[in-house]
Structures are given as structure tokens and as C-alpha cells.
Write an enzyme that holds these catalytic residues in place. Sequence first.
Site, PDB file in Angstrom:
ATOM      1  N   TRP A 151      -1.822 -19.987 -17.657  1.00  0.00           N
ATOM      2  CA  TRP A 151      -0.851 -19.308 -18.519  1.00  0.00           C
ATOM      3  C   TRP A 151      -0.713 -17.931 -17.891  1.00  0.00           C
ATOM      4  O   TRP A 151      -1.603 -17.093 -17.987  1.00  0.00           O
ATOM      5  CB  TRP A 151      -1.381 -19.227 -19.950  1.00  0.00           C
ATOM      6  CG  TRP A 151      -0.499 -18.448 -20.856  1.00  0.00           C
ATOM      7  CD1 TRP A 151      -0.601 -17.122 -21.168  1.00  0.00           C
ATOM      8  CD2 TRP A 151       0.619 -18.930 -21.598  1.00  0.00           C
ATOM      9  NE1 TRP A 151       0.391 -16.771 -22.045  1.00  0.00           N
ATOM     10  CE2 TRP A 151       1.139 -17.847 -22.326  1.00  0.00           C
ATOM     11  CE3 TRP A 151       1.239 -20.180 -21.705  1.00  0.00           C
ATOM     12  CZ2 TRP A 151       2.254 -17.982 -23.158  1.00  0.00           C
ATOM     13  CZ3 TRP A 151       2.331 -20.308 -22.531  1.00  0.00           C
ATOM     14  CH2 TRP A 151       2.828 -19.216 -23.248  1.00  0.00           C
ATOM     15  N   HIS A 160      17.523  -2.055 -57.697  1.00  0.00           N
ATOM     16  CA  HIS A 160      18.967  -2.263 -57.540  1.00  0.00           C
ATOM     17  C   HIS A 160      19.323  -3.746 -57.500  1.00  0.00           C
ATOM     18  O   HIS A 160      20.296  -4.138 -56.869  1.00  0.00           O
ATOM     19  CB  HIS A 160      19.460  -1.553 -56.277  1.00  0.00           C
ATOM     20  CG  HIS A 160      19.243  -0.076 -56.332  1.00  0.00           C
ATOM     21  ND1 HIS A 160      19.956   0.744 -57.186  1.00  0.00           N
ATOM     22  CD2 HIS A 160      18.362   0.737 -55.686  1.00  0.00           C
ATOM     23  CE1 HIS A 160      19.541   1.999 -57.040  1.00  0.00           C
ATOM     24  NE2 HIS A 160      18.575   2.017 -56.144  1.00  0.00           N
ATOM     25  N   LYS A 216       6.616 -15.495 -43.232  1.00  0.00           N
ATOM     26  CA  LYS A 216       5.462 -16.397 -43.032  1.00  0.00           C
ATOM     27  C   LYS A 216       5.322 -17.325 -44.231  1.00  0.00           C
ATOM     28  O   LYS A 216       5.133 -18.518 -44.094  1.00  0.00           O
ATOM     29  CB  LYS A 216       4.156 -15.621 -42.859  1.00  0.00           C
ATOM     30  CG  LYS A 216       3.814 -15.046 -41.538  1.00  0.00           C
ATOM     31  CD  LYS A 216       3.605 -16.012 -40.422  1.00  0.00           C
ATOM     32  CE  LYS A 216       4.822 -16.292 -39.693  1.00  0.00           C
ATOM     33  NZ  LYS A 216       5.572 -15.744 -38.805  1.00  0.00           N
ATOM     34  N   ARG A 251      -4.209 -24.401 -23.680  1.00  0.00           N
ATOM     35  CA  ARG A 251      -4.536 -23.016 -23.329  1.00  0.00           C
ATOM     36  C   ARG A 251      -3.569 -22.417 -22.314  1.00  0.00           C
ATOM     37  O   ARG A 251      -3.635 -21.231 -21.998  1.00  0.00           O
ATOM     38  CB  ARG A 251      -5.949 -22.943 -22.727  1.00  0.00           C
ATOM     39  CG  ARG A 251      -7.039 -23.391 -23.665  1.00  0.00           C
ATOM     40  CD  ARG A 251      -8.381 -23.260 -22.974  1.00  0.00           C
ATOM     41  NE  ARG A 251      -8.647 -21.898 -22.589  1.00  0.00           N
ATOM     42  CZ  ARG A 251      -9.166 -20.978 -23.387  1.00  0.00           C
ATOM     43  NH1 ARG A 251      -9.479 -21.286 -24.624  1.00  0.00           N
ATOM     44  NH2 ARG A 251      -9.372 -19.756 -22.955  1.00  0.00           N
ATOM     45  N   GLU A 292       8.115 -19.942 -44.413  1.00  0.00           N
ATOM     46  CA  GLU A 292       8.052 -20.902 -43.305  1.00  0.00           C
ATOM     47  C   GLU A 292       7.066 -22.030 -43.556  1.00  0.00           C
ATOM     48  O   GLU A 292       7.366 -23.190 -43.294  1.00  0.00           O
ATOM     49  CB  GLU A 292       7.596 -20.189 -42.013  1.00  0.00           C
ATOM     50  CG  GLU A 292       8.701 -19.517 -41.238  1.00  0.00           C
ATOM     51  CD  GLU A 292       8.168 -18.801 -40.000  1.00  0.00           C
ATOM     52  OE1 GLU A 292       8.836 -18.872 -38.970  1.00  0.00           O
ATOM     53  OE2 GLU A 292       7.085 -18.169 -40.054  1.00  0.00           O
ATOM     54  N   GLU A 348       8.006  -9.589 -42.617  1.00  0.00           N
ATOM     55  CA  GLU A 348       7.231 -10.605 -41.898  1.00  0.00           C
ATOM     56  C   GLU A 348       6.356 -11.411 -42.863  1.00  0.00           C
ATOM     57  O   GLU A 348       6.235 -12.630 -42.733  1.00  0.00           O
ATOM     58  CB  GLU A 348       6.403  -9.945 -40.794  1.00  0.00           C
ATOM     59  CG  GLU A 348       5.530 -10.878 -39.985  1.00  0.00           C
ATOM     60  CD  GLU A 348       6.264 -12.034 -39.318  1.00  0.00           C
ATOM     61  OE1 GLU A 348       7.507 -12.047 -39.287  1.00  0.00           O
ATOM     62  OE2 GLU A 348       5.586 -12.966 -38.852  1.00  0.00           O
ATOM     63  N   ASN A 388      -9.852 -17.053 -15.638  1.00  0.00           N
ATOM     64  CA  ASN A 388      -9.135 -16.886 -16.895  1.00  0.00           C
ATOM     65  C   ASN A 388      -9.404 -15.466 -17.365  1.00  0.00           C
ATOM     66  O   ASN A 388     -10.561 -15.073 -17.482  1.00  0.00           O
ATOM     67  CB  ASN A 388      -9.652 -17.901 -17.927  1.00  0.00           C
ATOM     68  CG  ASN A 388      -9.154 -17.603 -19.319  1.00  0.00           C
ATOM     69  OD1 ASN A 388      -8.056 -17.078 -19.490  1.00  0.00           O
ATOM     70  ND2 ASN A 388      -9.943 -17.923 -20.319  1.00  0.00           N
ATOM     71  N   GLY A 389      -8.342 -14.694 -17.603  1.00  0.00           N
ATOM     72  CA  GLY A 389      -8.535 -13.322 -18.058  1.00  0.00           C
ATOM     73  C   GLY A 389      -7.609 -12.374 -17.327  1.00  0.00           C
ATOM     74  O   GLY A 389      -6.644 -12.809 -16.689  1.00  0.00           O
ATOM     75  N   LYS A 419       9.393 -24.361 -32.701  1.00  0.00           N
ATOM     76  CA  LYS A 419       8.706 -23.209 -32.114  1.00  0.00           C
ATOM     77  C   LYS A 419       9.668 -22.357 -31.295  1.00  0.00           C
ATOM     78  O   LYS A 419       9.632 -21.134 -31.345  1.00  0.00           O
ATOM     79  CB  LYS A 419       7.564 -23.719 -31.228  1.00  0.00           C
ATOM     80  CG  LYS A 419       6.755 -22.636 -30.580  1.00  0.00           C
ATOM     81  CD  LYS A 419       5.781 -22.044 -31.578  1.00  0.00           C
ATOM     82  CE  LYS A 419       5.101 -20.798 -31.076  1.00  0.00           C
ATOM     83  NZ  LYS A 419       4.790 -19.877 -32.175  1.00  0.00           N
ATOM     84  N   CYS A 442      -6.008 -19.099 -19.983  1.00  0.00           N
ATOM     85  CA  CYS A 442      -5.868 -20.228 -19.076  1.00  0.00           C
ATOM     86  C   CYS A 442      -7.007 -21.192 -19.384  1.00  0.00           C
ATOM     87  O   CYS A 442      -7.880 -20.885 -20.174  1.00  0.00           O
ATOM     88  CB  CYS A 442      -6.001 -19.806 -17.620  1.00  0.00           C
ATOM     89  SG  CYS A 442      -4.865 -18.518 -17.121  1.00  0.00           S
TER      90      CYS A 442
HETATM   91  C1  G6P Z   1      11.784 -19.680 -34.008  1.00  0.00           C
HETATM   92  C2  G6P Z   1      10.299 -19.698 -34.322  1.00  0.00           C
HETATM   93  C3  G6P Z   1       9.854 -18.327 -34.808  1.00  0.00           C
HETATM   94  C4  G6P Z   1      10.214 -17.261 -33.785  1.00  0.00           C
HETATM   95  C5  G6P Z   1      11.711 -17.297 -33.444  1.00  0.00           C
HETATM   96  C6  G6P Z   1      12.010 -16.418 -32.246  1.00  0.00           C
HETATM   97  O1  G6P Z   1      12.497 -19.527 -35.186  1.00  0.00           O
HETATM   98  O2  G6P Z   1      10.003 -20.671 -35.293  1.00  0.00           O
HETATM   99  O3  G6P Z   1       8.450 -18.317 -35.018  1.00  0.00           O
HETATM  100  O4  G6P Z   1       9.887 -15.998 -34.294  1.00  0.00           O
HETATM  101  O5  G6P Z   1      12.102 -18.618 -33.092  1.00  0.00           O
HETATM  102  O6  G6P Z   1      11.361 -16.966 -31.137  1.00  0.00           O
HETATM  103  P1  G6P Z   1      10.998 -16.148 -29.846  1.00  0.00           P
HETATM  104  O7  G6P Z   1      10.345 -17.167 -28.948  1.00  0.00           O
HETATM  105  O8  G6P Z   1      12.288 -15.636 -29.273  1.00  0.00           O
HETATM  106  O9  G6P Z   1      10.097 -15.050 -30.240  1.00  0.00           O
END
Ligand code: G6P
Length: 606
Positions: free
Chosen positions: A73, A502, A483, A27, A486, A479, A99-100, A601, A2
Site C-alpha cells: 500500500w 430557526h 456516520k 492491508r 450511514e 460528520e 512495512n512502514g 466505498k 503493507c
Molecule cells: C462514498 C463513501 C464515503 C466517502 C465518499 C467520498 O460516499 O461511502 O465514505 O466519504 O464516497 O469518497 P472519497 O474516496 O473521495 O473520500
Amino acid sequence: MCGIVGYIGGNEALPILIEGLKRLEYRGYDSAGVAILGDNLEVIKTQGRIKDLEEKLKNVKLKGTIGLGHTRWATHGAPNDINAHPHYSESKNIVVVHNGIIENYLDLKKMLIKEGHTFRSDTDTEVIAYLIEDFYEGDLLQAVKKAVNMLEGSFALGVMSRDDKTRFIAVRKDSPLIVGLGKGENFIASDIPAILNHTKDVIILENGDIAEIKRDTVNLYNLKLEPIKRNIQRINWSVEDAKKGGFKHFMLKEIFEEPRVIKDAMRGRVRDGKIEIPDLALSKDFLKNVNRVYFVACGTAYHAGVVGRYATEKFLLLPAEAEVASEFRYRDPVIDKNTLVFVVSQSGETADTLAALRLAKKKGAYTIGIVNVVGSSVSRETHDTVYVNAGPEIAVASTKAYVAQVETILLVILYLAKLSGKLGRETEKKYADAFLKLPELAQEILGQSDKIAQFAANMKTIEETFFIGRNLDYALSLEGALKLKEISYVHAEGYPAGELKHGPLALVTSRSLIIAVDTYTPLREKTLSNIKEVKARNGKVLSIASEGYEKIKDVADAVFYVPKTLDELSPVISVIPLQLFAYYMAEARGLDIDKPRNLAKSVTVE
Ligand code: G6P
């Protein structure tokens, strides 16, 4: 996570607090509020963003030169008006912003309720205000000291009393807090950008510091109220740089937050050699009948689910699948009332994930959300939600949320294994102890980020990459590849190491880079053989291996060693070099890292 801001001086506090909160909105932004001490001690707060708070403030006159502000948050309690900060004590004589996470708040709350107190909110914070009031005998500083000595967990606090217009008190433990020093005015804030317009001289509080903030002086104490001294630092950052904590991008800042994130994900869950998930309501009886487990999610969250699949088979001894939500929702998944479905989502708002969740519920499954955003749709619709507590993630490419998701899933699976009698006391302790060490190990990895940066800079022209691994290392490979594609726009595929021969091996030439993840001890020799297959085709190999696996040095072109932990927990930290590699590749290629092309996002449309 937060944002806190506090002011005392000769000017009206409100505009200064609002300006500070706007700069801290990164934040947290699910609710906001201010407390101003003038003729009265007034609190105005609301669900929503700072602009919603401003709207509410239009109808009230808040005058006073001392005040505290907060942008939230949520971690405990849904984001709504009542749970927003500041929180009053029971008699409304004290206000607190926090915050915490207070790990022992339920115990303290029970104790206070027994003493006859009535609470208004669902937050952990309110307990702090009530405790301070309980201890208050005319000296706010003494009361705060007594209260904080009872708290376990992380906290940055701002505390004000109706009876005392000369000062407010700030405390820091494990959550950031700074003091800003002005002329005839002083400030506190969670982060530097909030006060940069007013002063560049700050004291960064350390764990266990209590600060007494007056108009002309700031006194610092330890938790026993013995006076202490801290250095004053001059900050020459711009506001934008300050928001990123001096990092070039939010993504890098978020990766460097991971040791803290790892700690927060296990707060109140790993204690005294035990793993507990207090937020889980699912009954032991139901667990007895569970015969199938799914993890549904999209993107990075799906990859966290893949880790969950391996963990479920291993610890719960149940058939498990990880499914991409956009596929799952249009299939005929075999689900009934004995199916357990984990719905993993950072935002809790992804359209496909929500649709998959609704389908699972319709078919009778019991659903558990593994979610970052408190109060989001997934958390509202699942039967149970376990929050990952990563704090707001700003960079589009998810990093710290993945770490927190993987860790939370592992904690939940281990806890369920314990509930169903499949995890002995000794083993539980072994894992609990290993979890506690993870933040330090993550820090160790981050301390070597320059090695990854160097390797990425050397590889920046590469256009073809494969990420390979077996078992949990395969989950990590998926993953790592995501990354890289992306944010650096390099073609990347995550592949099971044993499957390379294969098909994909046909693509391997001297122009290919293979990132071989080889941390899973039972299969490391197998992956080593796959690395040899690649080397025989002249591919370049960077291996992410566990400390002590010396053999791999003779085969791979470069090795990045991750510190040793238990095999099953390794993904929590072994993903860090992969995230760093993607980041530094994108940086070497001069790309817009926090906002990669074509991506969003949170994807709330199908
Ligand atoms: C979008 C974002 C990814 C995320 C995915 C799922 O593609 O760019 O970074 O992993 O959505 O989002 P979520 O909020 O459901 O984890």
C-alpha cells in the site's frame, strides 16, 4: 500499511508466501512481490494485486525453501513495478521487504548518493537495503542491526542475503510483525491470518526487536543485539476473525487503529517543534498572491474540508469555502490563478471530486490533493499531493481516513501559514508539541469506548437525532450525523447549534436525541445555552465536551469527556466518540456494519 510474509523450512517457499499474501491483501493491494533464495536470489514483483503477481509467476520457475513476500500500500513512490517490494540492494546481494515509513530516508538517500550509490526506485525502503549492504561484512545480523539503528520512523522488515541460506532477519519498530513457529519451519508475517494455516503458535514482536529466523530456531535480540525472550501465544481465531484483528467488524478495527493513523499522518512532518510538509512544491511567491481557498470533496472527505475552511480563515487569514464536489462542478465558482483549491479524497477516484478538480484547474487554480490512495487519479492530476497515510480503509463508513484527512489539512494549513509569515516560531512550536500528544489522547478515548457502547445500547430505539455544535464542533456534528445515518439508518442531522431555534427545534420532543459537541472553548457557553433550549423541550442530550467543563454535567443527560488539546486540533480526536456512537448504535440494532445498504466505498460514477 503493507503486508509482509516470510518463510524458511523444508517446503517450497513460493506457494506458502502467495497464500499468506492473499490473506494480507486487506492491508494493501497496489503491488506485490516475492523474493526466493534458491540457487540464486530472485525477485519477482509487479504493480497490481496478488493475482497479477501469480500471472507473472506462471512464466518463471522460482525454487527455494526460503523467501519473503510483500503486498504493498504505497506511501513513498507511485504504485508501479519498480517501487514494488522486495527491494534489492545495489549489488542485488540483499533483499528487503518493509512495512512502514522511514522519516529520514531523504537524508539517508542523499548521503548514499554522495557516496556514489545509484538508486532504482522512489521508495523509502530501498535506502534500507542499500544501508544494510554498506554495513555487510559477512554477517547479515550485524549489518541489519547497524542499519536499523540509523532509521527513524516506523518499520517492520524482512531481510535476506544471497550468501546466507540458513536464516533471514526480521525487525519491528512501530509497525506490526509476528513470528510464527512451526516444526522444522518458521514464519514471519505482518498479521496472524497469513500463517494460521501452518501454525497457531506465534510470538508478537515488540518495538525494537530483531529476530533471526532459522529453520529450527528463532533467536530474538534487542537493537544492541543482546538476547531477549518473548512469550509464545497460541491463537485460536478463524482466518476471518484474524483479518479483523479479533474485532467484530473492520469499522471498529479501523477506529481502534486511529492512534497509529494519527502518528503516521505526522511522520516526517512534525519534528523538533517544527511543522514541515516536504511533499509540497507550492512556492512562497505563489502563496503571497493567493486570495481565496476552496476545499472540494464528497461525503466524509467534504466534512474534513469544512474543518479546513475554519483553519484557513484562522491561520491563513484568507476567505475560504468548503464545497460539495457535485455542486461545485456545476456552479460558476469564482476561481482564477490566485485561487488555491484543496481536493480531499480517501480513494482519489470519486467521480464528482475529479470533475471538480478538473474544473478548478481549467479555471487556473493551483490544486493540492489531500489523498489516501497513492497514485490515484486525484493524486496524479493535482499540482501537489499530500498523502494522509491512513492505510487501506475497508469498512464503507470512513473513520480513520477522516481523522488522517483532518490532521493532514491542519498540518498543511499551519505550514502554509508559517511559509507566509503568519505563524510565529512560538506558535508553531506550541502546535507541533500538541500534535505529538494526539495519539496518546486518542488512545485514552478508545479506552473508554464501553461508556459509549452502553449509552448507544440504551438509545438503540431512537429514530430522530440532531448533532449540534459551533465552529469546529459544527464541522464535527456534520460528520457525526453522517456516520450515524450511514450505518445505523437512524435519521440524523448535523446542525449549527445557534441555528436550531430557526426550525429544527420544532421537531424536538422527548423522543429526540441531541448529540451536542461542545469542545471548542471560545463558544462553549453559547452551545451550553442551546443545550438548555433542547432540555426545555424534553429532548435527551449526550454531550461530547472537553475535560474539565464541569458545568455541562448539570444540563446534559450524559457527558463524554474528551481529553484537552488545543481547540483547533480537537476535531482530530473529538470525532472518535461520534464514530464509536454510530458503530455501537448499528451494532445494538444488529446491522451489517461494514457494508451498509445502498452505499459504496468509492463512487466512481456521477
Ligand atoms: C462514498 C463513501 C464515503 C466517502 C465518499 C467520498 O460516499 O461511502 O465514505 O466519504 O464516497 O469518497 P472519497 O474516496 O473521495 O473520500
